[in-house]
Write an enzyme that holds these catalytic residues in place. Structure first.
Site, PDB file in Angstrom:
ATOM      1  N   SER A  16      40.989  38.141  35.123  1.00  0.00           N
ATOM      2  CA  SER A  16      41.368  37.335  36.284  1.00  0.00           C
ATOM      3  C   SER A  16      41.687  38.275  37.435  1.00  0.00           C
ATOM      4  CB  SER A  16      42.598  36.493  35.960  1.00  0.00           C
ATOM      5  OG  SER A  16      43.732  37.343  35.910  1.00  0.00           O
ATOM      6  N   LYS A  17      42.134  37.676  38.539  1.00  0.00           N
ATOM      7  CA  LYS A  17      42.450  38.457  39.743  1.00  0.00           C
ATOM      8  C   LYS A  17      43.428  39.587  39.447  1.00  0.00           C
ATOM      9  CE  LYS A  17      41.199  35.986  43.746  1.00  0.00           C
ATOM     10  NZ  LYS A  17      41.207  34.622  44.159  1.00  0.00           N
ATOM     11  N   ARG A  18      44.326  39.328  38.487  1.00  0.00           N
ATOM     12  CA  ARG A  18      45.345  40.334  38.175  1.00  0.00           C
ATOM     13  C   ARG A  18      44.716  41.670  37.755  1.00  0.00           C
ATOM     14  NH1 ARG A  18      47.476  39.550  33.691  1.00  0.00           N
ATOM     15  NH2 ARG A  18      46.159  37.803  33.125  1.00  0.00           N
TER      16      ARG A  18
END
Ligand code: GLU
Length: 511
Positions: free
Chosen positions: A253-255
């Site tokens: 994900s973006k993380r």
């Protein structure tokens, strides 16, 4: 396989093409090409609150950048269009009517509050919840009366008793008890069609033979198979690919930083490398494969024999592969790619700003590009000449193209010596004398080439009675204001005689 192979990539246009989507597209493309089939692109934009035209444009751009040319789809009309779900509503209506006529759907008046109460009761009894199917029993007259009274209603699919099975091309047989599925909604109370219905109708009407997608859709497949059954058409083959995870084993994900193609190419990963990396995540890999072309992937990659274990996306490994790929490139190709990259990120318009961003790190650069802060701009003649001259000097030293800016961006901007560079220069014994002597020496060279420059610089320590280390450090800092640069002699050469001598003299004047 008798029917000609037809596969599809069906992104929901809610943002950039993330790596999971890119991998799904890639495997569909490879599968189609290996089987002499067709690759269809379909835009699943039925969620108007999340779908945007800008996202569609970005997805098309990324697919083109990856060279995954679709045979039918947006901007490529075919026999089975339109290729955007929002333009296919009439086709869905027609199939809803068929399912209604066959008794496969029924009207449900349960409100979300009532459903929530059912869910809570199931939870209290420690049972998994599926809709009770209570509205199945309503008579036609009752349905008409409640509709006429203005009660909101949905259409649900009548799931038959028994089990649903399919043979996943990677996982083998999958069997699901239908009592765990529950009658699902195919038409919402606002009249819109749900994903499971739309996707089946599309796959049927687009003559899709193989559905290759992420295994996050595994739980949808039995519902979809039941719809195929109800429509009286054979289901396609299914292949669910393992999802991508970060090195922390959490879903990507973006993380996890740069995880879409746009961001990765913005910091200077080469699209070929990303493409190969996505394929090698699920296969045996040896270094000779790093430079594979798309045609090589098509020739060698057997989508049906991928592993089923989760794939880990490791940016450090990708970076390493990128560096290896860069070093294997023909110098002229590399220089052309550097120039295209610098042009794309707007470097030629604002080299100092880009240097600052590159120094801050890749995520700052990617973010600025994503926010559209950096507009593409082609180089001026001098900038182009300098890029071609400098690219070979960094080819062995960089891993991603933005490293060029960090390492060699100073060549494109007027000399500035600030902060720690200035302190370091000041701390070198005899720095001023060294810089002045070097400036005179370079200005007077008979031929201004790397060999002569090197000979001259190597003669300076003895001539001035200083340490070689002092000469190298003073010249590096004095010409660039940077502690790290491409090779000293090559850099002085790339600057040109006047600029190099001028910078060294100017640096001496700053002390
Ligand atoms: N639109 C779905 C997604 O982006 C894909 C649906 C499918 O492949 O069946 O996840």
């Amino acid at each position: 396989m008798t029917a000609p192979v037809r596969v599809r990539f069906a992104p929901s246009p809610t943002g950039y093409l993330h790596l999971g989507g890119a991998r799904t597209a890639l495997y569909n493309y490879i599968f189609a090409r290996r089987h002499g089939g067709e690759f269809v692109l379909r835009i699943e934009d039925t969620d108007p609150s999340r779908s945007t035209d800008a996202a569609i444009a970005q997805i098309l751009r990324s697919l083109r950048e990856m060279e995954l040319d679709w045979d039918e789809g947006p901007e490529k009309p075919g026999r089975h269009g339109p290729y955007r779900q929002t333009e296919r509503q009439a086709i869905y209506r027609e199939h809803i009517d068929r399912l209604l006529a066959g008794g496969h759907l029924y009207t449900c008046f349960h409100t979300s509050d009532e459903l929530e109460a059912e869910r809570r009761a199931a939870q209290a009894g420690k049972r998994a919840w599926v809709y009770s199917g209570a509205c199945r029993a309503l008579t036609t007259a009752e349905v008409e009366r409640r509709k006429a009274a203005g009660e909101p209603w949905t259409l649900r699919f009548r799931v038959r008793p028994g089990t649903t099975t399919f043979d996943d091309m990677l996982r083998g047989p999958v069997e699901v008890g239908n009592d765990t599925i529950g009658d699902f909604i195919v038409q919402r109370s606002d009249g819109t069609i749900t994903y499971n219905l739309a996707v089946v109708v599309d796959d049927v009407t687009m003559a899709i033979t193989h559905v290759i997608r992420g295994d996050d859709h595994l739980s949808n497949t039995p519902k979809q198979i039941l719809i195929y059954e109800a429509l009286g058409v054979p289901a396609p083959y299914f292949l669910h690919m393992p999802l991508l995870f970060g090195t922390d084993r959490k879903k990507l994900s973006k993380r996890h930083g740069a995880t879409n193609l746009e961001q990765l190419t913005a910091v200077g990963f080469l699209v070929e490398v990303v493409r190969n990396y996505l394929c090698f995540l699920s296969t045996e890999f040896d270094e000779s494969m790093i430079t594979w072309s798309l045609a090589d992937l098509v020739a060698h990659l057997d989508v049906e024999s991928l592993g089923t274990s989760a794939s880990i996306f490791d940016p450090d490994k990708l970076r390493w592969m990128n560096g290896r790929f860069i070093r294997a490139m023909a110098p002229a190709d590399f220089a052309a790619r550097v120039q295209a990259y610098l042009e794309r990120v707007g470097f030629y318009g604002q080299p100092p700003a880009l240097r600052l961003l590159a120094a801050k790190g890749e995520s700052a650069l990617a973010e600025a590009i994503e926010l559209g802060q950096l507009a593409p701009l082609p180089p001026g003649d001098d900038q182009e000449r300098l890029t071609m001259l400098v690219a070979p000097l960094v080819q062995e030293k960089i891993e991603v193209l933005s490293d060029f800016i960090r390492l060699a961006g100073w060549l494109f901007t007027p000399l500035a010596i600030a902060g720690s560079a200035r302190e370091k220069l000041t701390a070198i014994p005899d720095a001023q004398r060294i810089l002045r002597a070097a400036a005179v020496c370079l200005a007077g060279l008979e031929r201004y080439d790397v060999e002569q420059i090197e000979a001259a610089v190597r003669g300076l320590p003895e001539q001035l009675g200083v340490k070689p280390k002092s000469v190298f450090a003073a010249l590096r800092l004095g010409m660039s204001g940077q502690p790290v640069t491409p090779g000293l002699f090559e850099s002085l050469w790339a600057l040109g005689r006047n600029e190099a001598a001028g910078r060294l003299a100017a640096a001496a004047g700053m002390l």
